[in-house]
Structure formats: structure tokens, C-alpha cells
Design a protein around this motif. Sequence first.
Motif, PDB file in Angstrom:
ATOM      1  N   TRP A   1       0.889  -1.155   0.068  1.00 44.81           N
ATOM      2  CA  TRP A   1      -0.169  -0.024   0.015  1.00 44.81           C
ATOM      3  C   TRP A   1       0.988   1.161   0.135  1.00 44.81           C
TER       4      TRP A   1
ATOM      5  N   THR B   1      -0.100   5.738   0.411  1.00 47.74           N
ATOM      6  CA  THR B   1      -0.964   6.723   0.251  1.00 47.74           C
ATOM      7  C   THR B   1      -0.431   7.978   0.113  1.00 47.74           C
TER       8      THR B   1
ATOM      9  N   HIS C   1      -5.493   9.597  -1.668  1.00 48.57           N
ATOM     10  CA  HIS C   1      -5.349   8.435  -2.722  1.00 48.57           C
ATOM     11  C   HIS C   1      -4.602   7.359  -2.167  1.00 48.57           C
TER      12      HIS C   1
ATOM     13  N   HIS D   1      -3.545   2.662  -9.086  1.00 46.34           N
ATOM     14  CA  HIS D   1      -4.716   3.390  -8.179  1.00 46.34           C
ATOM     15  C   HIS D   1      -5.808   2.476  -7.859  1.00 46.34           C
ATOM     16  N   PHE D   2      -5.965   2.564  -6.248  1.00 39.77           N
ATOM     17  CA  PHE D   2      -6.878   1.524  -5.766  1.00 39.77           C
ATOM     18  C   PHE D   2      -8.078   2.349  -5.196  1.00 39.77           C
ATOM     19  N   GLN D   3      -7.954   3.225  -4.560  1.00 43.38           N
ATOM     20  CA  GLN D   3      -9.207   3.802  -3.910  1.00 43.38           C
ATOM     21  C   GLN D   3      -8.938   5.293  -3.487  1.00 43.38           C
ATOM     22  N   THR D   4      -9.824   6.070  -3.565  1.00 47.80           N
ATOM     23  CA  THR D   4      -9.830   7.463  -3.112  1.00 47.80           C
ATOM     24  C   THR D   4     -10.749   7.760  -2.060  1.00 47.80           C
ATOM     25  N   LEU D   5     -10.105   8.109  -0.695  1.00 47.13           N
ATOM     26  CA  LEU D   5     -10.930   8.253   0.388  1.00 47.13           C
ATOM     27  C   LEU D   5     -11.275   9.979   0.492  1.00 47.13           C
TER      28      LEU D   5
ATOM     29  N   LYS E   1     -11.824  -5.820   0.395  1.00 48.78           N
ATOM     30  CA  LYS E   1     -12.557  -5.005  -0.978  1.00 48.78           C
ATOM     31  C   LYS E   1     -12.101  -3.797  -0.881  1.00 48.78           C
ATOM     32  N   GLN E   2     -12.243  -2.988   0.377  1.00 44.30           N
ATOM     33  CA  GLN E   2     -11.877  -1.629   0.266  1.00 44.30           C
ATOM     34  C   GLN E   2     -11.516  -1.076   1.508  1.00 44.30           C
ATOM     35  N   TRP E   3     -10.979   0.064   1.732  1.00 43.04           N
ATOM     36  CA  TRP E   3     -10.994   0.634   2.790  1.00 43.04           C
ATOM     37  C   TRP E   3     -12.150   1.490   3.658  1.00 43.04           C
TER      38      TRP E   3
END
Length: 416
Positions: A55, A57, A72, A83-87, A135-137
Motif C-alpha cells: 500500500w 497513500t 489517494h 490506483h486503488f481507492q480515493t478516500l 475489498k476496500q478501505w
Amino acid sequence: MLVPSQSLIAQMPSGTSPVVAAAPGVALATRLTPPKRRADEAIGAFSEPSVSGEWLTVRSAMPAQDAPGALHIYRKSAKGWDHFQTLLSPDARPVDDGFGWTTAIDGTTLAVGAPDYELAGVRSGAVLVYRFNGKQWALAATIGSPDPVANGYFGQNVALDRGTLVTGEARNAAPGGWAANKAAYVFKESGGKWGLQMTLPVPAELAAMTFNDGSHGFGNHVDVDGNTVAVAARDQVYLYGRRGNTWMLQQRLDAPRDPNDDKDGPGFGRSLDLEGDTLVVAALLASGKVPGAGAAFVYRRRGGQWRQEVRLMASDGGKRDMFGHWVALDKGTIVSGAFRHAVGGNRQVGAAYVFRQIKGAWTQTQKVVPSDPEQQLFTGYGVAVGDGTVVMTAGVKPDHSKSDYLWTFTLPPTKG
């Protein structure tokens, strides 16, 4: 309540051990392709990145307007970083609350500092804890200051290790002015809930000192590893050890004397990183062959005492390069950013310097610069290292002409 230790203060030796470095090669870092983004979103600008395992960030900001930023998250694959996920910040206000200003990753737990976050109508700051569910944060907890005050800046820096979270809090007296920092806090997870384990107040001798801007910097940078917590202050680092549920002040490290101008290492404690029995502390304006080029000091714990082992400096440091603005440590590798370093005639491009333990000695092995250097990129403003990956972030160019400020470099294996 803080329980004092019998061995409170240890004097560090005044001498320093210079790094013996072969002529290191210059390595090129690759700009990480950003995801789809909002107009004027600056990914990585003035960010303190984190990398751990698979990971990575990095924060993004909206520099031309006071609008909410984002965090990100990238995940490592066989092809590189995807790129995996945007918080996005859970804060409902349409302003920048500093979400993602600082982060810490430990396995499947992610701590996100948001020093301007609003809780119960008070803009006091918060730390938001996320869990990876496969699956996600997802948001798991929101931690606020035990004693919230407006503009408190709680969550300005976070550290995380095996269910222990540490953060600092600076009390902002008024817009544009800082009062003395308030405290550092240790939280412990139990049954999925985070509770305050201990408040680490500003040590009395530090609180008694007077500074021009009113701030002694206690808690501006923190770290935790196992049963040890390090808290930086202005020209000092305080080290605490855990006994049961109690953290005891064990040692204070003062800025070493600068042998070149007989002054304390200026900027000592600007950043630090702790891993096991090794601690690296930056002194971003310390002098060497070049005045104010910056340095980083490596300490080793032996017999329960921390002692200075070596002084690291860039092989080609320039005046006020800001070497040590941010330092990172991982498995025998130290990375130090120098965001004002000139590259190829371009001023303030910035660079990151890599030091590795080879045959027991710290040696500069690479100078990492962006693959597309331009004036005033300020790369090396933030750095991170983990599992063979060096991460660099930068500042925002004055004309905002770039909108992504994130580079990565893969370290080659070492010999010896």
C-alpha cells in the motif's frame, strides 16, 4: 499521569562520525500516473506520503481554493503501483480540513490525520482510522482530542504500530500565530475501539523555555515502534518506554553540537523515524562543508541507552538545501529529502538521498531526482520508504502549472 524515569536525560557525545560514501549514482524517479481528478487537484502537493507492504497513500489538495482534499491509495501489482481507492473526508464542511495531511499504515489499518477536522462544532482536528475489509478501505473509528480546543490541530502527525496510535496536538492561539504545543497522546485499540492510554504532557523544562514564535514544537512529529515512542520538539527528541499501560520518559536527546560552526544542529527534530533500536532525526539546517545544507543523525539503542552512531549528509549538498526536511527509515535504508536542491542548473528541483547499511556502515548509494526536473518542483518535500520503494512528493509550483507531484523509485538489491 507521566511517571518519570530514574535515567531521564543522557548527554550525547559532542563528536560526530562522518559518512564514508563512494561516489553515488544519480537515479531517476518515475512520476506516478494520477487517477481521474478534479480540476486544480494537486496530488501529492505538500504531502507526507506513506508506503508499507503493498500500500501507498498520498494526499491531494486544491491549492487555488480552500476546498476539501482527498487521500489517494495505490496498491502494488506486478506492473507497478495501481490506483486503488480515493478516500474523501467525512467532514461535512466544504473547506480543506487537512484530511490526509499525515498518514500511517500498519497491515490492514490506516490512520489518517485531519488537523482542521470539525467535531461537535469545534474545529479541533481528528484522526480517522480505516480498515481494509478485503475489498476496500472503510472508516472504522474517528478519534478526537481528549481536550478539544478550536484550532487545536490535533492529528497534525500520526504514528501507528500493532494497535498503538500516537499523535500530537498544537494549540493555535489565533490565525497566523501559534501558542506552545499542548501534548502528545497515546491511544490503544481494544475490541475494535480506540481508547486513550496516556497523555504525554510537555516536559517541564521544555515548557519553561521561551521561543520567538511561542512554540516549542513538542509533538509536531511522533513515532512508535513496539514499546517505544519518540516525540520530537524543537532541538530535542523525547523517548518513552511502555511498562504495562504506563509510558515513562526514559531519555532526552539534545541537538548535537555542529563541529563546523560550534552551534547546535539547527532544525534538529524537524522529522524523525523509529524502527527497533534505530532512530534517525533530521537537522535540516545543520552545517557541513556547506553552511546550512542539513543533516540527519542516526542513533542506536544499546543497553537501554540511545547513542549517536553517525551523522548523514548529502555528498553534494548545497546551502539551505533543506536536507532532512523529511526522513524515512526501513530495514537498513534511510531516505532524506532535500527539496531545495538544484539539479542540472535548475534551482529548487529537489532530491532524495538514499543511505543503506553495507557491511555495517551507512553509505549513500543513490541520489534520486525526478525524471522530469523543472525549477521549483520541490521534490523531496515529503519522502517515504518501504519494502524497496522510495516515494517522493513535492510542493506546488507558484503558478500551479503541475497538478501531480508524486514520484516512485525502486531500490536495487544491496550487496554485503
